[in-house]
Design a protein around this motif. Structure first.
Motif, PDB file in Angstrom:
ATOM      1  N   ILE A 126      -2.965   9.704  -0.467  1.00  0.00           N
ATOM      2  CA  ILE A 126      -2.674   9.658   0.969  1.00  0.00           C
ATOM      3  C   ILE A 126      -2.351   8.211   1.315  1.00  0.00           C
ATOM      4  O   ILE A 126      -2.793   7.282   0.635  1.00  0.00           O
ATOM      5  CB  ILE A 126      -3.839  10.170   1.836  1.00  0.00           C
ATOM      6  N   PHE A 127      -1.581   8.016   2.365  1.00  0.00           N
ATOM      7  CA  PHE A 127      -1.259   6.655   2.779  1.00  0.00           C
ATOM      8  C   PHE A 127      -1.352   6.538   4.294  1.00  0.00           C
ATOM      9  O   PHE A 127      -1.328   7.548   5.021  1.00  0.00           O
ATOM     10  CB  PHE A 127       0.142   6.238   2.291  1.00  0.00           C
ATOM     11  N   VAL A 128      -1.514   5.300   4.756  1.00  0.00           N
ATOM     12  CA  VAL A 128      -1.575   5.015   6.190  1.00  0.00           C
ATOM     13  C   VAL A 128      -0.665   3.834   6.489  1.00  0.00           C
ATOM     14  O   VAL A 128      -0.397   2.999   5.616  1.00  0.00           O
ATOM     15  CB  VAL A 128      -3.013   4.690   6.654  1.00  0.00           C
ATOM     16  N   LEU A 129      -0.206   3.786   7.724  1.00  0.00           N
ATOM     17  CA  LEU A 129       0.517   2.625   8.242  1.00  0.00           C
ATOM     18  C   LEU A 129      -0.325   2.043   9.368  1.00  0.00           C
ATOM     19  O   LEU A 129      -0.722   2.761  10.290  1.00  0.00           O
ATOM     20  CB  LEU A 129       1.892   3.015   8.776  1.00  0.00           C
ATOM     21  N   THR A 130      -0.640   0.760   9.268  1.00  0.00           N
ATOM     22  CA  THR A 130      -1.505   0.156  10.271  1.00  0.00           C
ATOM     23  C   THR A 130      -1.106  -1.280  10.531  1.00  0.00           C
ATOM     24  O   THR A 130      -0.579  -1.963   9.637  1.00  0.00           O
ATOM     25  CB  THR A 130      -2.980   0.213   9.834  1.00  0.00           C
TER      26      THR A 130
ATOM     27  N   LYS B  56     -11.672  -1.361   2.475  1.00  0.00           N
ATOM     28  CA  LYS B  56     -13.072  -1.138   2.107  1.00  0.00           C
ATOM     29  C   LYS B  56     -13.307   0.289   1.616  1.00  0.00           C
ATOM     30  O   LYS B  56     -14.312   0.551   0.946  1.00  0.00           O
ATOM     31  CB  LYS B  56     -13.981  -1.425   3.297  1.00  0.00           C
ATOM     32  N   ARG B  57     -12.422   1.188   1.933  1.00  0.00           N
ATOM     33  CA  ARG B  57     -12.596   2.594   1.575  1.00  0.00           C
ATOM     34  C   ARG B  57     -11.642   3.043   0.472  1.00  0.00           C
ATOM     35  O   ARG B  57     -11.324   4.233   0.345  1.00  0.00           O
ATOM     36  CB  ARG B  57     -12.452   3.456   2.835  1.00  0.00           C
ATOM     37  N   GLY B  58     -11.168   2.066  -0.317  1.00  0.00           N
ATOM     38  CA  GLY B  58     -10.420   2.395  -1.515  1.00  0.00           C
ATOM     39  C   GLY B  58      -8.911   2.401  -1.383  1.00  0.00           C
ATOM     40  O   GLY B  58      -8.209   2.771  -2.336  1.00  0.00           O
ATOM     41  N   PHE B  59      -8.378   1.998  -0.239  1.00  0.00           N
ATOM     42  CA  PHE B  59      -6.927   1.912  -0.081  1.00  0.00           C
ATOM     43  C   PHE B  59      -6.438   0.572  -0.636  1.00  0.00           C
ATOM     44  O   PHE B  59      -7.166  -0.436  -0.584  1.00  0.00           O
ATOM     45  CB  PHE B  59      -6.535   2.012   1.399  1.00  0.00           C
ATOM     46  N   VAL B  60      -5.232   0.552  -1.137  1.00  0.00           N
ATOM     47  CA  VAL B  60      -4.620  -0.694  -1.609  1.00  0.00           C
ATOM     48  C   VAL B  60      -3.269  -0.868  -0.918  1.00  0.00           C
ATOM     49  O   VAL B  60      -2.571   0.109  -0.624  1.00  0.00           O
ATOM     50  CB  VAL B  60      -4.432  -0.689  -3.137  1.00  0.00           C
ATOM     51  N   GLN B  61      -2.923  -2.119  -0.679  1.00  0.00           N
ATOM     52  CA  GLN B  61      -1.676  -2.395   0.022  1.00  0.00           C
ATOM     53  C   GLN B  61      -0.492  -2.292  -0.938  1.00  0.00           C
ATOM     54  O   GLN B  61      -0.557  -2.727  -2.086  1.00  0.00           O
ATOM     55  CB  GLN B  61      -1.714  -3.789   0.644  1.00  0.00           C
ATOM     56  N   VAL B  62       0.610  -1.693  -0.450  1.00  0.00           N
ATOM     57  CA  VAL B  62       1.849  -1.579  -1.227  1.00  0.00           C
ATOM     58  C   VAL B  62       3.011  -2.001  -0.344  1.00  0.00           C
ATOM     59  O   VAL B  62       2.884  -2.111   0.874  1.00  0.00           O
ATOM     60  CB  VAL B  62       2.065  -0.133  -1.742  1.00  0.00           C
ATOM     61  N   ASP B  63       4.142  -2.208  -0.983  1.00  0.00           N
ATOM     62  CA  ASP B  63       5.349  -2.558  -0.246  1.00  0.00           C
ATOM     63  C   ASP B  63       5.873  -1.323   0.487  1.00  0.00           C
ATOM     64  O   ASP B  63       5.766  -0.210  -0.030  1.00  0.00           O
ATOM     65  CB  ASP B  63       6.418  -3.083  -1.219  1.00  0.00           C
ATOM     66  N   PRO B  64       6.441  -1.475   1.680  1.00  0.00           N
ATOM     67  CA  PRO B  64       7.004  -0.325   2.392  1.00  0.00           C
ATOM     68  C   PRO B  64       8.027   0.456   1.565  1.00  0.00           C
ATOM     69  O   PRO B  64       8.247   1.651   1.835  1.00  0.00           O
ATOM     70  CB  PRO B  64       7.649  -0.957   3.633  1.00  0.00           C
ATOM     71  N   GLU B  65       8.622  -0.189   0.567  1.00  0.00           N
ATOM     72  CA  GLU B  65       9.578   0.516  -0.276  1.00  0.00           C
ATOM     73  C   GLU B  65       8.917   1.647  -1.066  1.00  0.00           C
ATOM     74  O   GLU B  65       9.586   2.543  -1.559  1.00  0.00           O
ATOM     75  CB  GLU B  65      10.250  -0.474  -1.250  1.00  0.00           C
ATOM     76  N   TRP B  66       7.582   1.603  -1.153  1.00  0.00           N
ATOM     77  CA  TRP B  66       6.852   2.658  -1.865  1.00  0.00           C
ATOM     78  C   TRP B  66       6.943   3.998  -1.143  1.00  0.00           C
ATOM     79  O   TRP B  66       6.819   5.055  -1.749  1.00  0.00           O
ATOM     80  CB  TRP B  66       5.380   2.243  -2.005  1.00  0.00           C
TER      81      TRP B  66
ATOM     82  N   SER C 163       4.382  -2.594  10.110  1.00  0.00           N
ATOM     83  CA  SER C 163       3.085  -2.008   9.763  1.00  0.00           C
ATOM     84  C   SER C 163       2.761  -2.223   8.298  1.00  0.00           C
ATOM     85  O   SER C 163       3.652  -2.178   7.445  1.00  0.00           O
ATOM     86  CB  SER C 163       3.085  -0.507  10.064  1.00  0.00           C
ATOM     87  N   GLN C 164       1.506  -2.458   7.990  1.00  0.00           N
ATOM     88  CA  GLN C 164       1.038  -2.532   6.620  1.00  0.00           C
ATOM     89  C   GLN C 164       0.986  -1.114   6.040  1.00  0.00           C
ATOM     90  O   GLN C 164       0.573  -0.177   6.730  1.00  0.00           O
ATOM     91  CB  GLN C 164      -0.369  -3.139   6.560  1.00  0.00           C
ATOM     92  N   VAL C 165       1.377  -0.938   4.798  1.00  0.00           N
ATOM     93  CA  VAL C 165       1.306   0.352   4.127  1.00  0.00           C
ATOM     94  C   VAL C 165       0.177   0.280   3.112  1.00  0.00           C
ATOM     95  O   VAL C 165       0.160  -0.595   2.246  1.00  0.00           O
ATOM     96  CB  VAL C 165       2.635   0.718   3.431  1.00  0.00           C
TER      97      VAL C 165
END
Length: 446
Positions: free
Chosen positions: A400-404, A413-423, A438-440
């Protein structure tokens, strides 16, 4: 003259509004101990009842008079006698009880008649109705003890009480009942309040009393109060505790709360008389201040339905206005409502999140994750996240992914890692707002 600060008053009043809507037209039976009057808190308490009444709540008030009767007995040099937590009412005690009840009714009616400017009673036209609404029978002889003029409720004239509260009156009940032959019996406030709540099928029974509620650890009276207790848990607690004989015992009021809930009353409450405004705090805040006993947990984590659209909109609108969330119109939410997970408490939506799947890419976007400011920090965000992850796994998705723009660290803190929007999946990439930047963040599902 006190000052009103809009930056605190306005958000508070908006937070209260859902409860005003929810409780308008409902019936509350309030049991007030005589200790509250003895502590000099009657006027403030009556003002709070008048506020509930003004908000459209139908009220039946049952007063106790334990300390007032004992005071009369002391004046007459007569001992107060109890057995198994019940008063033994001989002829002298019955006279004292009748005298104390008459004085208390006078004081309560006088308090409701106040209309001083700059007080909650200004412009409050509250009518109080009392009468012989209760039929009683004697307790009799129990374990060799003759309780004499002590009684228990046999019948409540629910029809007459209902007519009175339907025309806008507050019904005031004293703990006295009469047999069909006209004999008077001294009753307990707790029995009268509980029996009345069951007879009316009231929405709430509230005891405002000497204890703060039920402690989370009954063996440690100083432990935090358990704000919500399921009936089955309350029954277990009562079964494991000694039979209550004093109002200060954990089970004294709890036993009546359980009886009320089993009799059809939706919620029963134990509130501390020592806290100013306890009644208002319990009714108009999320967690309240005392212990609430319910048939089942009121807080529900579930998938949303069309009935939840308005609640979701009310929840997310403030965050859309300040830019935390991207604006969504009502049509979009109505169309996608089945994609939302919500946390509901007592009919009010306090948290939500939507899951938009991209099946071909084996991922999904979690959007509009929102927790009401009133309950933030209590773990509801984690609960919603866990449910959303479960929904995604059930669909066979790998992540799952979020934009914030503002809550990046919470997700990391809950296991998400940042990726490039191209992902992002191609379909979602086309909708990405490069100006918003937005950060992905992505989380792989185990």
């Amino acid at each position: 003259m006190s000052l009103v600060f809009p930056h605190t008053f306005v958000p508070w009043f908006r937070a209260v509004a859902p409860y005003i809507h929810a409780y308008r037209g409902e019936t509350f039976v309030v049991g007030m101990t005589g200790e509250l009057v003895a502590a000099g808190k009657l006027n403030a308490f009556v003002q709070d009842l008048a506020i509930l009444h003004a908000m459209g709540i139908k009220i039946v008030l049952v007063h106790g008079f334990r300390p007032q009767v004992n005071e009369q007995l002391v004046a007459k040099g007569h001992p107060a006698r109890y057995s198994q937590g019940m008063r033994i009412t001989d002829a002298v005690t019955l006279d004292c009880a009748q005298e104390a009840a008459g004085q208390l009714r006078f004081e309560i009616e006088a308090a409701f008649s106040q209309g001083l400017p700059n007080t909650p009673m200004a412009n409050a036209a509250v009518r109080v109705v009392s009468g012989n609404f209760l039929t009683a029978r004697p307790v009799g002889i129990v374990d060799g003890v003759d309780f004499q003029h002590s009684g228990v409720v046999r019948k409540v004239d629910a029809t007459a009480i209902q007519k009175a509260i339907d025309i806008g009156a507050i019904v005031l009940l004293s703990p006295f009942g009469f047999s069909p032959t006209g004999e008077a019996f001294n009753l307990s406030m707790e029995d009268v309040a509980t029996s009345t709540a069951i007879a009316l099928q009231a929405d709430k029974l509230l005891f405002v009393c000497e204890v703060a509620g039920v402690p989370e650890n009954p063996k440690d009276p100083n432990s935090p109060i358990d704000t919500e207790l399921a009936v089955i848990d309350a029954q277990r607690l009562l079964a494991a505790s000694p039979k209550p004989t004093s109002p200060l015992d954990v089970g004294f009021y709890l036993q009546h709360c359980v009886r009320a809930c089993l009799g059809g009353v939706e919620r029963s409450h134990i509130l501390p008389l020592a806290v100013d405004g306890a009644l208002l705090q319990e009714v108009y805040t999320h967690d309240g201040i005392g212990t609430m006993v319910v048939d089942e947990k009121l807080e529900s984590l579930r998938e949303a339905s069309s009935d939840d659209v308005a609640g979701i909109i009310n929840l997310i609108e403030p965050f859309e206005r300040d830019g935390t969330l991207v604006k969504r119109d009502r049509t979009e939410i109505e169309r996608d409502v089945e994609l939302y997970t919500v946390i509901e408490h007592d009919g009010v939506i306090f948290g939500c999140a939507a899951l938009y799947p991209y099946v071909e890419a084996k991922t999904a976007e979690m959007a509009a994750l929102t927790i009401s400011p009133a309950v933030q920090g209590q773990g509801d965000g984690d609960r919603i996240l866990k449910r959303v992850e479960q929904r995604a796994k059930a669909q066979g998705l790998a992540s799952i992914f979020v934009l914030t723009t503002r809550t990046m660290h919470w997700f990391i803190k809950r296991g998400f890692v940042q990726v490039d929007p191209e992902w992002l999946p191609e379909e979602r990439k086309r909708k990405y707002n490069w100006d918003r930047r937005s950060q992905v963040l992505v989380k792989k599902l185990a």
